[in-house]
Design a protein around this motif. Sequence first.
Motif, PDB file in Angstrom:
ATOM      1  N   LEU A 133      97.336  19.751 -33.467  1.00  0.00           N
ATOM      2  CA  LEU A 133      96.867  18.367 -33.427  1.00  0.00           C
ATOM      3  C   LEU A 133      97.589  17.547 -34.483  1.00  0.00           C
ATOM      4  O   LEU A 133      97.666  17.947 -35.645  1.00  0.00           O
ATOM      5  N   PHE A 160      99.690  13.584 -40.208  1.00  0.00           N
ATOM      6  CA  PHE A 160      99.234  14.953 -40.494  1.00  0.00           C
ATOM      7  C   PHE A 160      99.501  15.860 -39.294  1.00  0.00           C
ATOM      8  O   PHE A 160      99.432  15.410 -38.152  1.00  0.00           O
ATOM      9  N   LEU A 175      95.125  22.246 -42.175  1.00  0.00           N
ATOM     10  CA  LEU A 175      96.245  21.352 -42.415  1.00  0.00           C
ATOM     11  C   LEU A 175      97.523  22.133 -42.667  1.00  0.00           C
ATOM     12  O   LEU A 175      97.582  22.987 -43.549  1.00  0.00           O
ATOM     13  N   GLY A 213      86.676  29.028 -34.590  1.00  0.00           N
ATOM     14  CA  GLY A 213      86.001  29.535 -35.781  1.00  0.00           C
ATOM     15  C   GLY A 213      86.663  29.175 -37.090  1.00  0.00           C
ATOM     16  O   GLY A 213      86.103  29.410 -38.163  1.00  0.00           O
ATOM     17  N   LEU A 214      87.867  28.589 -37.020  1.00  0.00           N
ATOM     18  CA  LEU A 214      88.587  28.247 -38.250  1.00  0.00           C
ATOM     19  C   LEU A 214      88.716  26.746 -38.449  1.00  0.00           C
ATOM     20  O   LEU A 214      89.226  26.295 -39.481  1.00  0.00           O
ATOM     21  N   GLY A 215      88.279  25.982 -37.489  1.00  0.00           N
ATOM     22  CA  GLY A 215      88.324  24.532 -37.632  1.00  0.00           C
ATOM     23  C   GLY A 215      89.729  23.982 -37.585  1.00  0.00           C
ATOM     24  O   GLY A 215      90.621  24.527 -36.946  1.00  0.00           O
ATOM     25  N   LEU A 216      89.918  22.893 -38.320  1.00  0.00           N
ATOM     26  CA  LEU A 216      91.212  22.205 -38.376  1.00  0.00           C
ATOM     27  C   LEU A 216      91.870  22.557 -39.709  1.00  0.00           C
ATOM     28  O   LEU A 216      91.386  22.177 -40.769  1.00  0.00           O
ATOM     29  N   PHE A 252      93.518  10.991 -33.981  1.00  0.00           N
ATOM     30  CA  PHE A 252      94.165  12.210 -33.516  1.00  0.00           C
ATOM     31  C   PHE A 252      94.895  12.008 -32.193  1.00  0.00           C
ATOM     32  O   PHE A 252      94.494  11.200 -31.351  1.00  0.00           O
ATOM     33  N   GLY A 253      95.952  12.770 -32.019  1.00  0.00           N
ATOM     34  CA  GLY A 253      96.618  12.850 -30.736  1.00  0.00           C
ATOM     35  C   GLY A 253      95.858  13.785 -29.815  1.00  0.00           C
ATOM     36  O   GLY A 253      94.877  14.413 -30.226  1.00  0.00           O
ATOM     37  N   PRO A 254      96.300  13.921 -28.569  1.00  0.00           N
ATOM     38  CA  PRO A 254      95.578  14.742 -27.592  1.00  0.00           C
ATOM     39  C   PRO A 254      95.751  16.240 -27.803  1.00  0.00           C
ATOM     40  O   PRO A 254      95.011  17.032 -27.221  1.00  0.00           O
ATOM     41  N   TYR A 274      97.851  19.519 -37.909  1.00  0.00           N
ATOM     42  CA  TYR A 274      96.828  20.552 -38.039  1.00  0.00           C
ATOM     43  C   TYR A 274      97.027  21.585 -36.933  1.00  0.00           C
ATOM     44  O   TYR A 274      97.550  21.274 -35.865  1.00  0.00           O
ATOM     45  N   GLN A 324      94.410  24.164 -34.748  1.00  0.00           N
ATOM     46  CA  GLN A 324      92.990  24.402 -34.500  1.00  0.00           C
ATOM     47  C   GLN A 324      92.825  25.731 -33.801  1.00  0.00           C
ATOM     48  O   GLN A 324      93.342  25.946 -32.705  1.00  0.00           O
ATOM     49  N   ASP A 336      97.525  23.528 -46.273  1.00  0.00           N
ATOM     50  CA  ASP A 336      96.977  24.833 -46.633  1.00  0.00           C
ATOM     51  C   ASP A 336      97.712  26.012 -46.008  1.00  0.00           C
ATOM     52  O   ASP A 336      97.675  27.119 -46.525  1.00  0.00           O
TER      53      ASP A 336
END
Lengths: 111, 112
Positions: free
Chosen positions: A90, A33, A45, A40-43, A102-104, A35, A37, A59
């Motif tokens: 991410l 995946f 996709l 205020g909007l989170g993760l 998750f990666g760094p 993403y 970040q 999304d």
Amino acid sequence: DVKVTQSSRYLVKRTGEKVFLECVQDMDHENMFWYRQDPGLGLRLIYFSYDVKMKEKGDIPEGYSVSREKKERFSLILESASTNQTSMYLCASSYDTDTQYFGPGTRLTVL
Amino acid sequence: GENVEQHPSTLSVQEGDSAVIKCTYSDSASNYFPWYKQELGKRPQLIIDIRSNVGEKKDQRIAVTLNKTAKHFSLHITETQPEDSAVYFCAAAKTSYDKVIFGPGTSLSVIP
């Protein structure tokens, strides 16, 4: 031990440049995946892949493309970077619908 | 498609108190609900998850409850400690080969 790595921690690019972000996992996971970040909007996709050469839009796929030529590697491509693509990116991988590792992260700044 | 909402966006508690974070989802077909914790400057990590055939799951000081009828699930942290301070994300997903949709996150601060 589980390991997801991303090619860069920090990246600065100019508007219009083509940008490649790479993600590698060593767990033989089918699913990978990407993403972004933002505060205020989170993760959110961007794209995901459940097999080699397979990809599905998330999304917010506009302005991005992906490539998965090998099971362990999932690349995110910004064909022509724009300032609104400045963000933390991410990568994650998982086996089936299960824990995502998750990666760094790559903090991308587009000037 | 699936939409996950999360409340509150920020939460501040005294050390030793409990913290509760609530999420709602829209797709009744979702059956997997993980919670991730992201400490400052670090990557998100799974702390607990629940599947739709279970109503509650506990792991030491954290617990998750699921109400499939109402389409909401909650994270409960008891006896909070400063190291619980982080951003917590809930998420929802259907079965294999589908995407996981995350909520916007809750920033939890535990005051010593």
